[in-house]
Design an enzyme around this catalytic site. Structure first.
Site, PDB file in Angstrom:
ATOM      1  N   GLY A  14       0.766  -1.239   0.000  1.00  0.00           N
ATOM      2  CA  GLY A  14       0.000   0.000   0.000  1.00  0.00           C
ATOM      3  C   GLY A  14       0.795   1.286   0.000  1.00  0.00           C
ATOM      4  O   GLY A  14       0.235   2.356   0.214  1.00  0.00           O
ATOM      5  N   SER A  20       2.255   8.385   1.914  1.00  0.00           N
ATOM      6  CA  SER A  20       1.417   7.224   2.249  1.00  0.00           C
ATOM      7  C   SER A  20       1.565   6.814   3.703  1.00  0.00           C
ATOM      8  O   SER A  20       2.674   6.810   4.255  1.00  0.00           O
ATOM      9  CB  SER A  20       1.810   6.022   1.381  1.00  0.00           C
ATOM     10  OG  SER A  20       1.571   6.273   0.021  1.00  0.00           O
ATOM     11  N   ILE A  21       0.454   6.416   4.312  1.00  0.00           N
ATOM     12  CA  ILE A  21       0.499   5.886   5.673  1.00  0.00           C
ATOM     13  C   ILE A  21       1.392   4.642   5.707  1.00  0.00           C
ATOM     14  O   ILE A  21       2.180   4.462   6.638  1.00  0.00           O
ATOM     15  CB  ILE A  21      -0.931   5.587   6.164  1.00  0.00           C
ATOM     16  CG1 ILE A  21      -1.673   6.915   6.443  1.00  0.00           C
ATOM     17  CG2 ILE A  21      -0.900   4.718   7.419  1.00  0.00           C
ATOM     18  CD1 ILE A  21      -3.143   6.775   6.750  1.00  0.00           C
ATOM     19  N   ASP A  65      -1.556  -6.771  -7.658  1.00  0.00           N
ATOM     20  CA  ASP A  65      -2.966  -6.406  -7.698  1.00  0.00           C
ATOM     21  C   ASP A  65      -3.655  -7.313  -6.690  1.00  0.00           C
ATOM     22  O   ASP A  65      -3.787  -8.517  -6.917  1.00  0.00           O
ATOM     23  CB  ASP A  65      -3.525  -6.630  -9.110  1.00  0.00           C
ATOM     24  CG  ASP A  65      -5.018  -6.312  -9.194  1.00  0.00           C
ATOM     25  OD1 ASP A  65      -5.659  -6.145  -8.133  1.00  0.00           O
ATOM     26  OD2 ASP A  65      -5.529  -6.227 -10.321  1.00  0.00           O
ATOM     27  N   VAL A  66      -4.100  -6.728  -5.578  1.00  0.00           N
ATOM     28  CA  VAL A  66      -4.635  -7.537  -4.472  1.00  0.00           C
ATOM     29  C   VAL A  66      -5.967  -8.216  -4.808  1.00  0.00           C
ATOM     30  O   VAL A  66      -6.461  -9.009  -4.017  1.00  0.00           O
ATOM     31  CB  VAL A  66      -4.792  -6.722  -3.165  1.00  0.00           C
ATOM     32  CG1 VAL A  66      -3.440  -6.255  -2.664  1.00  0.00           C
ATOM     33  CG2 VAL A  66      -5.757  -5.549  -3.348  1.00  0.00           C
ATOM     34  N   TYR A 159     -18.399   9.101   2.812  1.00  0.00           N
ATOM     35  CA  TYR A 159     -17.486   7.948   2.894  1.00  0.00           C
ATOM     36  C   TYR A 159     -18.159   6.717   2.271  1.00  0.00           C
ATOM     37  O   TYR A 159     -17.502   5.833   1.727  1.00  0.00           O
ATOM     38  CB  TYR A 159     -17.055   7.689   4.341  1.00  0.00           C
ATOM     39  CG  TYR A 159     -15.804   6.837   4.456  1.00  0.00           C
ATOM     40  CD1 TYR A 159     -14.601   7.249   3.900  1.00  0.00           C
ATOM     41  CD2 TYR A 159     -15.843   5.612   5.122  1.00  0.00           C
ATOM     42  CE1 TYR A 159     -13.463   6.469   4.001  1.00  0.00           C
ATOM     43  CE2 TYR A 159     -14.701   4.827   5.230  1.00  0.00           C
ATOM     44  CZ  TYR A 159     -13.515   5.266   4.667  1.00  0.00           C
ATOM     45  OH  TYR A 159     -12.392   4.486   4.771  1.00  0.00           O
ATOM     46  N   LYS A 166     -14.942  -0.857   5.130  1.00  0.00           N
ATOM     47  CA  LYS A 166     -14.203  -0.832   6.405  1.00  0.00           C
ATOM     48  C   LYS A 166     -14.915  -1.657   7.469  1.00  0.00           C
ATOM     49  O   LYS A 166     -14.251  -2.293   8.301  1.00  0.00           O
ATOM     50  CB  LYS A 166     -13.990   0.609   6.886  1.00  0.00           C
ATOM     51  CG  LYS A 166     -13.005   1.423   6.047  1.00  0.00           C
ATOM     52  CD  LYS A 166     -11.602   0.791   5.945  1.00  0.00           C
ATOM     53  CE  LYS A 166     -10.585   1.775   5.365  1.00  0.00           C
ATOM     54  NZ  LYS A 166      -9.301   1.108   5.049  1.00  0.00           N
ATOM     55  N   ARG A 196      -3.518  13.653   5.515  1.00  0.00           N
ATOM     56  CA  ARG A 196      -3.334  14.159   4.139  1.00  0.00           C
ATOM     57  C   ARG A 196      -2.441  13.253   3.311  1.00  0.00           C
ATOM     58  O   ARG A 196      -1.213  13.404   3.309  1.00  0.00           O
ATOM     59  CB  ARG A 196      -2.717  15.555   4.179  1.00  0.00           C
ATOM     60  CG  ARG A 196      -3.769  16.624   4.304  1.00  0.00           C
ATOM     61  CD  ARG A 196      -3.186  17.987   4.217  1.00  0.00           C
ATOM     62  NE  ARG A 196      -4.104  18.881   4.923  1.00  0.00           N
ATOM     63  CZ  ARG A 196      -4.198  20.170   4.700  1.00  0.00           C
ATOM     64  NH1 ARG A 196      -3.409  20.737   3.819  1.00  0.00           N
ATOM     65  NH2 ARG A 196      -5.051  20.899   5.361  1.00  0.00           N
ATOM     66  N   THR A 197      -3.055  12.327   2.591  1.00  0.00           N
ATOM     67  CA  THR A 197      -2.316  11.427   1.707  1.00  0.00           C
ATOM     68  C   THR A 197      -2.806  11.648   0.276  1.00  0.00           C
ATOM     69  O   THR A 197      -3.714  12.454   0.042  1.00  0.00           O
ATOM     70  CB  THR A 197      -2.565   9.958   2.091  1.00  0.00           C
ATOM     71  OG1 THR A 197      -3.951   9.672   1.895  1.00  0.00           O
ATOM     72  CG2 THR A 197      -2.196   9.682   3.548  1.00  0.00           C
ATOM     73  N   LEU A 198      -2.223  10.900  -0.646  1.00  0.00           N
ATOM     74  CA  LEU A 198      -2.670  10.946  -2.043  1.00  0.00           C
ATOM     75  C   LEU A 198      -4.151  10.597  -2.114  1.00  0.00           C
ATOM     76  O   LEU A 198      -4.935  11.235  -2.819  1.00  0.00           O
ATOM     77  CB  LEU A 198      -1.844   9.952  -2.873  1.00  0.00           C
ATOM     78  CG  LEU A 198      -2.153   9.852  -4.370  1.00  0.00           C
ATOM     79  CD1 LEU A 198      -1.789  11.144  -5.094  1.00  0.00           C
ATOM     80  CD2 LEU A 198      -1.406   8.683  -4.997  1.00  0.00           C
TER      81      LEU A 198
HETATM   82  O1  0WE Z   1     -10.184   5.397   3.582  1.00  0.00           O
HETATM   83  C1  0WE Z   1     -10.031   6.551   3.235  1.00  0.00           C
HETATM   84  C2  0WE Z   1      -9.929   6.896   1.758  1.00  0.00           C
HETATM   85  C3  0WE Z   1      -9.646   5.724   0.883  1.00  0.00           C
HETATM   86  C4  0WE Z   1      -9.900   5.979  -0.578  1.00  0.00           C
HETATM   87  C5  0WE Z   1      -9.605   7.183  -1.209  1.00  0.00           C
HETATM   88  C6  0WE Z   1      -9.841   7.325  -2.565  1.00  0.00           C
HETATM   89  C7  0WE Z   1      -9.602   8.623  -3.289  1.00  0.00           C
HETATM   90  C8  0WE Z   1      -9.299   8.391  -4.750  1.00  0.00           C
HETATM   91  C9  0WE Z   1     -10.440   4.965  -1.317  1.00  0.00           C
HETATM   92  N1  0WE Z   1     -10.679   5.092  -2.640  1.00  0.00           N
HETATM   93  C10 0WE Z   1     -10.381   6.239  -3.268  1.00  0.00           C
HETATM   94  N2  0WE Z   1     -10.628   6.321  -4.612  1.00  0.00           N
HETATM   95  C11 0WE Z   1     -10.172   7.345  -5.364  1.00  0.00           C
HETATM   96  O2  0WE Z   1     -10.449   7.397  -6.575  1.00  0.00           O
HETATM   97  N3  0WE Z   1     -10.003   7.530   4.188  1.00  0.00           N
HETATM   98  C12 0WE Z   1     -10.181   7.186   5.588  1.00  0.00           C
HETATM   99  C13 0WE Z   1      -9.830   8.967   3.876  1.00  0.00           C
HETATM  100  C14 0WE Z   1     -11.195   9.548   3.658  1.00  0.00           C
HETATM  101  O3  0WE Z   1     -11.815   9.411   2.465  1.00  0.00           O
HETATM  102  C15 0WE Z   1     -13.062  10.004   2.588  1.00  0.00           C
HETATM  103  C16 0WE Z   1     -13.216  10.499   3.872  1.00  0.00           C
HETATM  104  C17 0WE Z   1     -12.012  10.206   4.576  1.00  0.00           C
HETATM  105  C18 0WE Z   1     -11.704  10.530   5.986  1.00  0.00           C
HETATM  106  C19 0WE Z   1     -14.075  10.140   1.640  1.00  0.00           C
HETATM  107  C20 0WE Z   1     -15.248  10.782   1.997  1.00  0.00           C
HETATM  108  C21 0WE Z   1     -15.414  11.270   3.277  1.00  0.00           C
HETATM  109  C22 0WE Z   1     -14.407  11.130   4.232  1.00  0.00           C
END
Ligand code: 0WE
Length: 259
Positions: A14, A20-21, A65-66, A159, A166, A196-198
């Site tokens: 990951g 990245s975390i 690719d997981v 989310y 999750k 703040r990640t990608l």
């Molecule tokens: O788990 C996450 C984000 C994981 C994630 C992020 C992306 C962005 C780009 C999964 N899939 C994608 N797909 C993409 O195309 N978080 C805990 C961060 C997060 O994401 C949110 C949050 C938080 C906090 C989305 C909506 C609302 C809150």
């Protein structure tokens, strides 16, 4: 302090870039003596993962690719070859939902993309744990850490399907902990506040979320990837020898609030 991971070998899934975390966790493990292998997803990030891995003298960087059991089997085969058939640590910091499903209404999530999010973000932990099992066994045990979020326990606006993924991941942690406890393999999750990640950068309203945490969390401050790295390292270390099946919150206390 004694190096907690001297002589330990780990696999990190990951890492995308230096924010990245997974990379914060890896740096912490490497700084305390761990030897680490890395996987990356997609050619676009191969360069950055290889460059980062080189800074911690990683002996193995390979694509994964997981969603594919065959790929995971190949990866763990390569890991076994590099690490004399053994593995001590597994870091799972992988999630994906289609960007459009993190914006609109959850009720509109199409079937295929619902399963995509669960497949990449939750089932991948089960598949990786299964593939890692014989390598852990060769070492007399092991420790797995994955990343989760409060949105799997409560409804966090936008989310959406990631919350369902999750929730699936959280339950998987508990069932894996039960199954693998017999082999002295521990399985835990870190529930981080917004970092703040990608993955976060592309999310609309992320700054608003950070502001809400800052206002309402007991500690009134943001969470850094390094904070998460420290917590994950603890769970992965022998200091957490009797900790399994649990979620460890690194969120400035936000989850404990009702208002
Ligand atoms: O788990 C996450 C984000 C994981 C994630 C992020 C992306 C962005 C780009 C999964 N899939 C994608 N797909 C993409 O195309 N978080 C805990 C961060 C997060 O994401 C949110 C949050 C938080 C906090 C989305 C909506 C609302 C809150």
């Amino acid at each position: 302090m004694a190096a907690r991971f001297e002589g330990k070998r780990g696999l990190v899934l990951g890492v995308a870039n230096k924010r990245s975390i997974a990379w914060a966790i890896a740096q912490r493990l490497a700084a305390e003596g761990a030897e680490l292998a890395f996987t990356f997803q997609g050619e676009r990030i191969e360069r950055s993962v290889r460059d980062l891995a080189a800074t911690v003298d990683s002996p193995l960087v390979t694509s994964c690719d997981v969603r594919s059991d065959e790929e995971l089997e190949r990866v763990f085969g390569e890991v076994a070859e590099r690490f004399d058939g053994g593995l001590d640590l597994l870091v799972h910091s992988v999630a994906y939902a289609a960007a459009e499903d993190l914006e609109g209404r959850f009720v509109d999530t199409p079937r295929e993309r619902f399963w995509l999010a669960v497949d990449v973000s939750a089932y991948s932990l089960v598949a990786a744990a299964r593939a890692a099992e014989p390598l852990f066994e060769a070492r007399g045990g092991g420790s797995i850490v994955t990343m989760t979020y409060l949105g799997g326990e409560r409804a966090v606006p936008h989310y959406n399907v990631m919350g369902v993924a999750k929730a699936t991941l959280d339950a998987s942690v508990r069932y894996l902990a039960w199954d693998l406890g017999e082999q002295n393999v521990r399985v835990n999750a870190v529930s981080a506040g917004p970092v703040r990640t990608l993955a976060a950068r592309s999310i609309a309203g992320f700054p608003t979320m950070e502001a809400i945490v800052e206002e309402r969390a007991p500690l009134h401050r943001h969470i850094s990837a390094d904070d998460v790295g420290a917590a994950a390292a603890f769970l992965l270390s022998d200091e957490a020898a009797n900790v399994t099946g649990t979620t460890f919150y690194v969120d400035s206390g936000f989850h404990s609030m009702g208002m």
